[in-house]
Design an enzyme around this catalytic site. Sequence first.
Site, PDB file in Angstrom:
ATOM      1  N   CYS A  78       0.835  -1.203   0.000  1.00 51.89           N
ATOM      2  CA  CYS A  78       0.000   0.000   0.000  1.00 51.89           C
ATOM      3  C   CYS A  78       0.878   1.265   0.000  1.00 51.89           C
ATOM      4  O   CYS A  78       1.512   1.566  -0.986  1.00 51.89           O
ATOM      5  CB  CYS A  78      -0.974  -0.024   1.172  1.00 51.89           C
ATOM      6  SG  CYS A  78      -2.378   1.114   0.976  1.00 51.89           S
ATOM      7  N   HIS A 163      -3.596  -5.245   0.762  1.00 49.78           N
ATOM      8  CA  HIS A 163      -3.020  -5.685   2.035  1.00 49.78           C
ATOM      9  C   HIS A 163      -3.053  -7.208   2.132  1.00 49.78           C
ATOM     10  O   HIS A 163      -4.069  -7.792   2.519  1.00 49.78           O
ATOM     11  CB  HIS A 163      -3.791  -5.074   3.208  1.00 49.78           C
ATOM     12  CG  HIS A 163      -3.559  -3.614   3.391  1.00 49.78           C
ATOM     13  ND1 HIS A 163      -2.533  -3.116   4.170  1.00 49.78           N
ATOM     14  CD2 HIS A 163      -4.202  -2.530   2.879  1.00 49.78           C
ATOM     15  CE1 HIS A 163      -2.561  -1.791   4.135  1.00 49.78           C
ATOM     16  NE2 HIS A 163      -3.560  -1.410   3.360  1.00 49.78           N
ATOM     17  N   GLU A 165      -1.688  -9.018   4.284  1.00 50.54           N
ATOM     18  CA  GLU A 165      -1.664  -9.440   5.685  1.00 50.54           C
ATOM     19  C   GLU A 165      -3.047  -9.588   6.295  1.00 50.54           C
ATOM     20  O   GLU A 165      -3.223 -10.273   7.313  1.00 50.54           O
ATOM     21  CB  GLU A 165      -0.834  -8.455   6.521  1.00 50.54           C
ATOM     22  CG  GLU A 165      -1.440  -7.075   6.713  1.00 50.54           C
ATOM     23  CD  GLU A 165      -1.111  -6.081   5.607  1.00 50.54           C
ATOM     24  OE1 GLU A 165      -1.177  -4.871   5.863  1.00 50.54           O
ATOM     25  OE2 GLU A 165      -0.794  -6.528   4.480  1.00 50.54           O
ATOM     26  N   SER A 217      -2.625 -12.658  37.262  1.00 53.41           N
ATOM     27  CA  SER A 217      -3.984 -12.108  37.279  1.00 53.41           C
ATOM     28  C   SER A 217      -5.045 -13.189  37.206  1.00 53.41           C
ATOM     29  O   SER A 217      -6.211 -12.945  37.489  1.00 53.41           O
ATOM     30  CB  SER A 217      -4.170 -11.153  36.096  1.00 53.41           C
ATOM     31  OG  SER A 217      -4.157 -11.875  34.876  1.00 53.41           O
ATOM     32  N   GLY A 218      -4.624 -14.390  36.809  1.00 50.53           N
ATOM     33  CA  GLY A 218      -5.587 -15.455  36.588  1.00 50.53           C
ATOM     34  C   GLY A 218      -5.930 -15.610  35.124  1.00 50.53           C
ATOM     35  O   GLY A 218      -6.649 -16.529  34.740  1.00 50.53           O
ATOM     36  N   ASP A 221      -2.330 -14.883  29.837  1.00 52.21           N
ATOM     37  CA  ASP A 221      -1.016 -14.276  29.640  1.00 52.21           C
ATOM     38  C   ASP A 221      -0.116 -14.419  30.861  1.00 52.21           C
ATOM     39  O   ASP A 221       1.016 -14.897  30.768  1.00 52.21           O
ATOM     40  CB  ASP A 221      -1.167 -12.794  29.276  1.00 52.21           C
ATOM     41  CG  ASP A 221      -2.100 -12.581  28.099  1.00 52.21           C
ATOM     42  OD1 ASP A 221      -2.229 -13.507  27.279  1.00 52.21           O
ATOM     43  OD2 ASP A 221      -2.706 -11.505  28.013  1.00 52.21           O
ATOM     44  N   SER A 222      -0.598 -13.995  32.012  1.00 54.67           N
ATOM     45  CA  SER A 222       0.241 -14.041  33.211  1.00 54.67           C
ATOM     46  C   SER A 222       0.503 -15.476  33.652  1.00 54.67           C
ATOM     47  O   SER A 222       1.558 -15.778  34.216  1.00 54.67           O
ATOM     48  CB  SER A 222      -0.405 -13.248  34.350  1.00 54.67           C
ATOM     49  OG  SER A 222      -1.674 -13.772  34.694  1.00 54.67           O
TER      50      SER A 222
END
Length: 508
Positions: A78, A163, A165, A217-218, A221-222
């Site tokens: 682009c 695009h 992607e 955090s539960g 990720d964590s």
Amino acid sequence: MIVVLDFGSQYTQLIARRLRESGIYAEIVPFFESTENIQKKAPKGLILSGGPASVYAKDAYTPSEKIFDLNLPILGICYGMQYLVDFFGGAVACANEQEFGKAALEIIQDSVIFKGVKAKSLVWMSHMDKVITLPKGFTTIAKSPNSLHCAIESGKVFGLQFHPEVIQSEEGGKILENFALLVCGCEKTWGMQNFAQKEMTRLKEKISDARVLCAVSGGVDSTVVATLLHRAIKDNLIAVFVDHGLLRKNEKEKVQAMFKDLQIPLNTIDAKEIFLSKLKGVSEPELKRKIIGETFIEVFEKEAKKHHLKGKIEFLAQGTLYPDVIESVSVKGPSKVIKSHHNVGGLPEWMDFKLIEPLRELFKDEVRLLGKELGVSQDFLMRHPFPGPGLAVRILGEVSESKIKCLQEADFIFIEELKKANLYDKVWQAFCVLLNAHSVGVMGDNRTYENAICLRAVDASDGMTASFSHLGHSFLEKVSNRITNEVSGINRVVYDITSKPPGTIEWE
């Protein structure tokens, strides 16, 4: 390895994600990155992303011309293509017929980047300018109804007006893969098994004998961060779970049981009163996030002092992801700040810990793959994202215990019904928001004036963009009936049909 120069496109991160899905490592740098720094990364090719500017404008984004001295294959997407055309002497102008959305791509000349690609396919367009005249030495290899020069090439320099992607580009992933493998000579060496091994080695070297406080955090990720760290540094990890009173229903018990299964010691802190007292009277979203971020650190510092006899704690680990950083501050290019993330912008300047974020460059789907590689249960890994500030950012306005209880119950019903209908795993994220508005209702023969709950469910692949989930009317009716009948203080339920953009997934 491919280096992606970010010119500010909302899709830039998807370029890296698509390449990584093919097993090819890609890293993103701002368009103004020095050639020396790019060269140090030893890339085999460059991709110039799209962007909001026009190449003929005075404030056009331009990279260092020295990138061409690297003699690397280049793919412009682009704006990136338009920059290449302008740089090499072609002409770009405002298009009479702008293209946004799907368009029909037709390949008109064989090219290595089109190997194995259908002659005709749908692609995603998002541009207001177009190429008028090609530079000398360039050839058009594909066109669309409104773009005569939809794809161009000259030697190992390629340009795409669309695009590839974006998932709506049917052959986009294959085109990017062809560029990386066939043109640049990359190899498929990227994957979560390799990442896990390399990251554990890096963590061991960086942390050495120091101790790490891991904020749990539960969420997925964590939990993956804690599991990765525990594999790397064993007993030097202090996993801390703060019950700030802003969790989902039964959240604490689920987290404790899960960490027990993972054989990771978990320190649970009851800090409900501290958080709620500091949030009292606060209704502004950014202030709520910053208060929660600062209070987290205060609680962690106190917890760290309890463990000082076993060795100094130097690091704080967090489950920050790529989208978190992007939405907090423009670290990869000229994108604009949307809102602070509690793991980033909300941290106080006086924080004593060194920050360690093992997942900072990963997308959500990669985190789940990493978790699977590390042995985290699939059921847990497929849980929907949950914000670090918890229900505080799903309660519009001031937070109170009664509002938390109300939201917990409504959210529990919504998620329970999604699972019963086999819809939970089909949506990216679903939750309830307690609105800061009351409305008139009727319960029996009595007039009511109570709270409204908003149901939010979105479909996405990485959280960068999202569309609202098309849940059936009968399903929504069932959820609404249950909430208004079973949750005290709610007399109205609405459904959010906003996509991202223009809205964000969370309300605050």
